[in-house]
Write a protein that holds these residues in place. Structure first.
Motif, PDB file in Angstrom:
ATOM      1  N   LEU A 131       0.824  -1.213   0.000  1.00  0.00           N
ATOM      2  CA  LEU A 131       0.000   0.000   0.000  1.00  0.00           C
ATOM      3  C   LEU A 131       0.850   1.252   0.000  1.00  0.00           C
ATOM      4  O   LEU A 131       0.602   2.198  -0.764  1.00  0.00           O
ATOM      5  CB  LEU A 131      -0.929  -0.002   1.210  1.00  0.00           C
ATOM      6  N   ASP A 132       1.873   1.280   0.854  1.00  0.00           N
ATOM      7  CA  ASP A 132       2.754   2.450   0.919  1.00  0.00           C
ATOM      8  C   ASP A 132       3.452   2.678  -0.413  1.00  0.00           C
ATOM      9  O   ASP A 132       3.570   3.816  -0.880  1.00  0.00           O
ATOM     10  CB  ASP A 132       3.788   2.266   2.032  1.00  0.00           C
ATOM     11  N   ARG A 182       0.925   4.033  -3.046  1.00  0.00           N
ATOM     12  CA  ARG A 182       0.652   5.458  -2.833  1.00  0.00           C
ATOM     13  C   ARG A 182       1.823   6.313  -3.319  1.00  0.00           C
ATOM     14  O   ARG A 182       1.616   7.373  -3.927  1.00  0.00           O
ATOM     15  CB  ARG A 182       0.380   5.721  -1.357  1.00  0.00           C
ATOM     16  N   ALA A 183       3.034   5.858  -3.053  1.00  0.00           N
ATOM     17  CA  ALA A 183       4.219   6.618  -3.468  1.00  0.00           C
ATOM     18  C   ALA A 183       4.338   6.677  -4.992  1.00  0.00           C
ATOM     19  O   ALA A 183       4.658   7.725  -5.567  1.00  0.00           O
ATOM     20  CB  ALA A 183       5.473   5.996  -2.854  1.00  0.00           C
ATOM     21  N   ILE A 184       4.061   5.563  -5.642  1.00  0.00           N
ATOM     22  CA  ILE A 184       4.157   5.517  -7.105  1.00  0.00           C
ATOM     23  C   ILE A 184       3.109   6.429  -7.735  1.00  0.00           C
ATOM     24  O   ILE A 184       3.397   7.195  -8.660  1.00  0.00           O
ATOM     25  CB  ILE A 184       3.982   4.069  -7.609  1.00  0.00           C
ATOM     26  N   VAL A 185       1.868   6.366  -7.220  1.00  0.00           N
ATOM     27  CA  VAL A 185       0.799   7.211  -7.761  1.00  0.00           C
ATOM     28  C   VAL A 185       1.111   8.685  -7.534  1.00  0.00           C
ATOM     29  O   VAL A 185       0.937   9.525  -8.433  1.00  0.00           O
ATOM     30  CB  VAL A 185      -0.551   6.839  -7.138  1.00  0.00           C
ATOM     31  N   ALA A 186       1.611   9.013  -6.351  1.00  0.00           N
ATOM     32  CA  ALA A 186       1.944  10.408  -6.053  1.00  0.00           C
ATOM     33  C   ALA A 186       3.059  10.911  -6.968  1.00  0.00           C
ATOM     34  O   ALA A 186       3.044  12.063  -7.425  1.00  0.00           O
ATOM     35  CB  ALA A 186       2.349  10.544  -4.588  1.00  0.00           C
ATOM     36  N   HIS A 187       4.032  10.054  -7.230  1.00  0.00           N
ATOM     37  CA  HIS A 187       5.136  10.417  -8.123  1.00  0.00           C
ATOM     38  C   HIS A 187       4.612  10.653  -9.544  1.00  0.00           C
ATOM     39  O   HIS A 187       4.980  11.648 -10.199  1.00  0.00           O
ATOM     40  CB  HIS A 187       6.187   9.307  -8.110  1.00  0.00           C
ATOM     41  N   LYS A 226      12.571   0.792  -7.434  1.00  0.00           N
ATOM     42  CA  LYS A 226      12.779   0.530  -6.009  1.00  0.00           C
ATOM     43  C   LYS A 226      11.444   0.347  -5.289  1.00  0.00           C
ATOM     44  O   LYS A 226      11.328  -0.436  -4.349  1.00  0.00           O
ATOM     45  CB  LYS A 226      13.554   1.681  -5.374  1.00  0.00           C
ATOM     46  N   SER A 227      10.432   1.080  -5.749  1.00  0.00           N
ATOM     47  CA  SER A 227       9.123   1.017  -5.097  1.00  0.00           C
ATOM     48  C   SER A 227       8.351  -0.249  -5.444  1.00  0.00           C
ATOM     49  O   SER A 227       7.414  -0.617  -4.725  1.00  0.00           O
ATOM     50  CB  SER A 227       8.287   2.243  -5.489  1.00  0.00           C
ATOM     51  N   LEU A 228       8.733  -0.921  -6.502  1.00  0.00           N
ATOM     52  CA  LEU A 228       7.949  -2.047  -6.978  1.00  0.00           C
ATOM     53  C   LEU A 228       8.287  -3.374  -6.309  1.00  0.00           C
ATOM     54  O   LEU A 228       7.532  -4.345  -6.452  1.00  0.00           O
ATOM     55  CB  LEU A 228       8.126  -2.195  -8.502  1.00  0.00           C
ATOM     56  N   TRP A 229       9.385  -3.463  -5.589  1.00  0.00           N
ATOM     57  CA  TRP A 229       9.807  -4.772  -5.086  1.00  0.00           C
ATOM     58  C   TRP A 229       8.772  -5.468  -4.202  1.00  0.00           C
ATOM     59  O   TRP A 229       8.657  -6.703  -4.250  1.00  0.00           O
ATOM     60  CB  TRP A 229      11.155  -4.670  -4.370  1.00  0.00           C
ATOM     61  N   PRO A 230       7.950  -4.759  -3.381  1.00  0.00           N
ATOM     62  CA  PRO A 230       6.962  -5.489  -2.578  1.00  0.00           C
ATOM     63  C   PRO A 230       5.950  -6.269  -3.425  1.00  0.00           C
ATOM     64  O   PRO A 230       5.395  -7.267  -2.975  1.00  0.00           O
ATOM     65  CB  PRO A 230       6.260  -4.383  -1.777  1.00  0.00           C
TER      66      PRO A 230
END
Length: 458
Positions: free
Chosen positions: A9-10, A13-18, A111-115
């Protein structure tokens, strides 16, 4: 597992905000936990792009293609809530969206996609949707199978968004405020006027659909009409309509391939109304040869078809775009568009004289907007008729094409040609008669319908 879900989720949210910093759109993303992330500064949340699970993002990461988006949308794994897809798409800058992958910080995204990459399998697309349709198209293909895939969905389904005449092609809006019903009647009449149909003439409509044009031409212009279709459901509907209107002596519809019509110089006028998109580029020569063979000398042929822009290098024109790939897979198997230069060139190559070429791009845009709104309004009935996945795909298909016409990347033209002969063409010097309804409409009361001929509204 709970910790992984929170990290997903975190990260989402970070990817969408970017992405929002680059896109600046006026709508939001709703994640699987119900949280809302704006896609631009001050973006509203009345329209949302909904992501139903973390597996959706994983699937998009592993297969970042438009085909994947269609597959996920079809099964409801991603969705547009609060509007139709066309209304959502108008909330962002098309060029910014198109180039988003180039403008984001790829290192940050990776980096954000690993989860998501350590999670389980993702949702699958609509299985079996094109199981009975071949994947390669060209000469010798089974056109009957391809046509039936698209048109034998259900007459009741088409009736949910078409006008009462069941006309499945671009309408003609002589006035921008016309209803779809008025505009389709105006289109039928424009076809007849452009062909200068006269009582007693033999008229052929190839790909005649549900019989709207042949019945209109016979009732209002006194022709003897033949329509041909490869769709059993269209044929059955047209036969019932002919009987209902008492037109058995003037109108005949046959369930057959138009290329099997064997009446050399047997027709005074021929219309092809948006059937040509099904023919395929490899079969264009055979099409125009057949049109020429069936027409009497100086007979008129009306060619209405959607086209696309030519490529700078003609050798690259046949390379399918991502949009073409998804449309031919899910909606129009075997469909291929030419460009207007190719249309005119091929007509002249095959001994036709071209007289008129009229652009109807914005007319088709409005037509598709009507179809989208009607299908969205009747979505529950559509899903009961053909299933949720197909209904969603058709909504997306209408929306994409409406936007393509709006953005000037797809077009539609009416092209009038005659079987070339030495001497006068037989056409009037002026085209004023074609637009008599628009001229008369200028003097009509505000909001009044133009004086087009009335047709049956069954």
């Amino acid at each position: 597992m709970a910790g992984l879900r929170q990290r997903q989720l975190d990260a989402a949210r970070a990817i969408v905000a970017h992405a929002a910093e680059r896109l600046g759109a006026d709508l939001s993303v709703k994640l699987w936990d119900g949280s809302i992330v704006p896609l631009g500064p001050g973006a509203r949340s009345d329209i949302t792009l909904t992501v139903k699970s973390p597996a959706v993002i994983r699937r998009l990461v592993l297969s970042p293609r438009l085909m994947t988006v269609f597959e996920l949308y079809a099964v409801g794994a991603i969705d547009v809530e609060g509007a139709t897809p066309i209304e959502a798409a108008r909330r962002w800058d098309h060029l910014k969206a198109l180039h988003l992958a180039r403008t984001v910080d790829r290192t940050f995204i990776l980096k954000s996609l690993w989860p998501f990459l350590v999670s389980g399998s993702a949702e699958r697309g609509p299985e079996g949707y094109r199981a009975r349709v071949p994947t390669r198209f060209g000469k010798g293909r089974d056109d009957q199978e391809l046509i039936r895939f698209h048109y034998d969905v259900s007459n009741d389904f088409y009736a949910l968004f078409l006008d009462p005449e069941m006309v499945y092609s671009s309408a003609y809006f002589a006035r921008p405020d016309m209803s779809l019903e008025e505009a389709q009647i105006a289109k039928l009449d424009m076809i007849c006027r452009r062909l200068r149909l006269q009582p007693g003439e033999r008229f052929l409509d190839i790909g005649c659909g549900w019989g709207g044009l042949v019945c209109h031409a016979a009732r209002n212009y006194g022709v003897t009409a033949l329509g041909v279709t490869l769709s059993r459901q269209q044929y059955d509907y047209a036969q019932a309509k002919i009987r209902r209107l008492g037109l058995e002596a003037q109108v005949k519809v046959e369930l057959r391939d138009y290329r099997t019509v064997d009446e050399p110089e047997g027709f005074d006028k021929i219309a092809q109304i948006e059937m040509f998109e099904h023919v395929g580029l490899d079969n264009h020569d055979a099409h125009f040869k057949q049109m020429h063979r069936l027409l009497r000398p100086r007979g008129l042929y009306l060619h209405q078809a959607s086209t696309r822009r030519p490529t700078w290098n003609p050798k690259h024109f046949r390379k399918p775009t991502a949009y073409q790939k998804v449309i031919t897979r899910f909606i129009f198997p075997g469909g291929e568009l030419d460009h207007i230069g190719m249309t005119v060139t091929n007509l002249e190559r095959h001994a036709f004289e071209v007289h008129d070429v009229e652009a109807w791009r914005e007319h088709f845009q409005k037509t598709l907007e009507h179809w989208t709104a009607r299908l969205a309004a009747n979505r529950t009935a559509a899903e009961a008729e053909i299933g949720a996945a197909k209904t969603r795909l058709w909504l997306l298909y209408f929306s994409l094409f409406a936007l393509a016409f709006e953005r000037n990347t797809t077009f539609v033209f009416q092209t009038l040609a005659s079987k070339r002969q030495p001497g006068p063409s037989g056409l009037p010097f002026s085209r004023a008669d074609l637009y008599r309804d628009e001229i008369a409409g200028k003097n009509a009361e505000p909001g009044a319908a133009p004086p087009v001929r009335a047709v049956e509204t069954a």
